[in-house]
Design a protein around this motif. Structure first.
Motif, short mmCIF file in Angstrom:
data_model
loop_
_atom_site.label_atom_id
_atom_site.label_comp_id
_atom_site.label_asym_id
_atom_site.label_seq_id
_atom_site.Cartn_x
_atom_site.Cartn_y
_atom_site.Cartn_z
N MET A 1 0.82 -1.18 0.00
CA MET A 1 0.00 0.00 0.00
C MET A 1 0.87 1.26 0.00
SD MET A 1 -3.19 0.85 2.54
CE MET A 1 -2.35 0.63 4.08
N ILE A 2 1.82 1.33 0.91
CA ILE A 2 2.71 2.49 0.97
C ILE A 2 3.61 2.55 -0.26
CG2 ILE A 2 4.59 3.57 2.26
CD1 ILE A 2 1.85 3.89 3.57
N HIS A 3 4.04 1.37 -0.73
CA HIS A 3 4.88 1.34 -1.93
C HIS A 3 4.13 1.89 -3.14
CE1 HIS A 3 7.19 -1.62 0.50
NE2 HIS A 3 8.19 -0.92 -0.02
N ALA A 4 2.87 1.54 -3.26
CA ALA A 4 2.06 2.05 -4.37
C ALA A 4 1.92 3.57 -4.26
CB ALA A 4 0.68 1.39 -4.37
N ALA A 5 1.72 4.06 -3.04
CA ALA A 5 1.60 5.51 -2.83
C ALA A 5 2.91 6.22 -3.16
CB ALA A 5 1.18 5.80 -1.40
N LEU A 6 4.03 5.63 -2.78
CA LEU A 6 5.32 6.24 -3.09
C LEU A 6 5.59 6.24 -4.59
CD1 LEU A 6 7.51 4.91 -0.16
CD2 LEU A 6 6.85 7.28 -0.58
N ARG A 8 3.26 6.43 -6.89
CA ARG A 8 2.40 7.49 -7.41
C ARG A 8 2.98 8.85 -7.08
NH1 ARG A 8 -0.17 9.68 -11.11
NH2 ARG A 8 -2.03 10.82 -10.54
N PHE A 9 3.55 8.99 -5.90
CA PHE A 9 4.22 10.22 -5.48
C PHE A 9 5.28 10.60 -6.49
CE2 PHE A 9 4.41 12.22 -1.15
CZ PHE A 9 5.14 13.33 -1.51
N GLU A 10 6.11 9.63 -6.87
CA GLU A 10 7.18 9.87 -7.84
C GLU A 10 6.62 10.23 -9.21
OE1 GLU A 10 10.44 10.04 -7.09
OE2 GLU A 10 9.84 9.69 -5.02
N GLU A 11 5.56 9.56 -9.63
CA GLU A 11 4.95 9.87 -10.93
C GLU A 11 4.48 11.32 -10.99
OE1 GLU A 11 1.69 7.23 -11.61
OE2 GLU A 11 2.96 5.45 -11.65
N ILE A 12 3.85 11.76 -9.92
CA ILE A 12 3.30 13.12 -9.88
C ILE A 12 4.40 14.17 -9.83
CG2 ILE A 12 1.98 14.75 -8.48
CD1 ILE A 12 0.21 12.36 -7.66
N THR A 13 5.36 13.98 -8.93
CA THR A 13 6.35 15.02 -8.68
C THR A 13 7.49 15.05 -9.68
OG1 THR A 13 7.53 13.61 -7.10
CG2 THR A 13 5.85 15.10 -6.22
N LEU A 14 7.75 13.95 -10.35
CA LEU A 14 8.86 13.92 -11.29
C LEU A 14 8.43 14.09 -12.74
CD1 LEU A 14 11.11 11.13 -9.76
CD2 LEU A 14 11.31 13.61 -9.52
N ALA A 15 7.15 14.31 -12.96
CA ALA A 15 6.66 14.51 -14.33
C ALA A 15 7.24 15.80 -14.89
CB ALA A 15 5.14 14.56 -14.34
N GLY A 16 7.78 15.74 -16.08
CA GLY A 16 8.34 16.94 -16.72
C GLY A 16 9.55 17.45 -15.97
N ASP A 17 9.51 18.72 -15.56
CA ASP A 17 10.64 19.32 -14.87
C ASP A 17 10.59 19.12 -13.36
OD1 ASP A 17 8.59 20.98 -14.14
OD2 ASP A 17 9.53 22.84 -14.84
N GLY A 18 9.59 18.39 -12.86
CA GLY A 18 9.48 18.16 -11.43
C GLY A 18 8.69 19.23 -10.71
N ARG A 19 8.26 20.26 -11.40
CA ARG A 19 7.49 21.32 -10.77
C ARG A 19 6.09 21.45 -11.36
NH1 ARG A 19 11.07 23.72 -7.57
NH2 ARG A 19 13.22 23.91 -8.21
N MET A 32 3.24 22.81 -1.31
CA MET A 32 3.83 21.51 -1.02
C MET A 32 2.80 20.38 -0.96
SD MET A 32 6.72 22.77 1.64
CE MET A 32 6.11 24.35 2.14
N TRP A 33 1.54 20.75 -0.96
CA TRP A 33 0.45 19.78 -0.89
C TRP A 33 0.35 19.01 -2.18
CZ3 TRP A 33 -2.88 17.33 2.08
CH2 TRP A 33 -4.11 16.91 1.59
N ILE A 34 0.49 17.70 -2.11
CA ILE A 34 0.32 16.84 -3.28
C ILE A 34 -1.15 16.44 -3.39
CG2 ILE A 34 0.97 14.66 -4.37
CD1 ILE A 34 3.28 16.57 -4.21
N GLY A 35 -1.75 16.12 -2.26
CA GLY A 35 -3.15 15.72 -2.24
C GLY A 35 -3.29 14.21 -2.29
N LEU A 36 -4.43 13.78 -2.79
CA LEU A 36 -4.73 12.35 -2.84
C LEU A 36 -3.78 11.64 -3.80
CD1 LEU A 36 -6.62 10.03 -1.99
CD2 LEU A 36 -8.04 10.63 -3.97
N LEU A 37 -3.07 10.67 -3.27
CA LEU A 37 -2.15 9.88 -4.09
C LEU A 37 -2.87 8.68 -4.66
CD1 LEU A 37 1.01 10.04 -1.83
CD2 LEU A 37 0.66 11.19 -4.01
N CYS A 38 -3.53 7.93 -3.79
CA CYS A 38 -4.27 6.78 -4.28
C CYS A 38 -5.24 6.27 -3.22
CB CYS A 38 -3.32 5.66 -4.72
SG CYS A 38 -2.19 5.07 -3.49
N PRO A 39 -6.46 5.94 -3.66
CA PRO A 39 -7.38 5.26 -2.76
C PRO A 39 -7.14 3.75 -2.87
CG PRO A 39 -8.51 5.93 -4.75
CD PRO A 39 -7.08 6.37 -4.89
#
Length: 129
Positions: A1-6, A8-19, A32-39
């Motif tokens: 569960m945590i691995h899947a969230a991490l 997803r975290f990487e997918e969101i934050t590292l897309a493109g230039d990371g910003r 700094m709020w990412i929000g919902l990563l995964c249900p």
């Protein structure tokens, strides 16, 4: 569960230039709020990423009530901001080791108090029985 969230975290934050996930002009906790990563099943995992790359994750019960979900996300954003403040306060101590295990009674007390207040508002009664 945590691995899947991490992941997803990487997918969101590292897309493109990371910003790309940050709203232009946002400051403070909003930046700094990412929000919902995964249900996952009856849980939702939320994320928060500091400017220095420290990740905070919260796993909380899912709700079908949209109004409660919005209120909870707002309070969760504030909780992450408090946790970030405790972390910054700890790292500003000249005797603390950066990115090492945190062993501070003051830090632990602040985190416990903040999480306890959040839980009293949102954790279902069945959880405690």
């Amino acid at each position: 569960m945590i691995h899947a969230a991490l992941d997803r975290f990487e997918e969101i934050t590292l897309a493109g230039d990371g910003r790309g996930w940050r709203t232009p002009g946002s400051i403070g906790a909003n930046a700094m709020w990412i929000g919902l990563l995964c249900p996952i099943e009856e849980l939702c995992i939320y994320g928060y990423l500091t400017n220095t790359g420290i990740k905070f994750l919260a796993v909380i019960e899912d709700t079908n009530d949209k109004q409660q979900q919005q209120s909870r996300e707002s309070d969760l954003k504030h909780l992450f901001e408090l946790l970030h403040d405790y972390y910054v306060e700890h790292t500003l101590n000249p005797f603390s080791k950066i990115r090492a295990k945190i062993s501070s009674r003051r830090f632990d007390a602040g985190v416990s108090k903040s999480v306890g207040l959040f839980n009293r508002n949102y954790v279902s009664k069945e959880f405690w029985m």
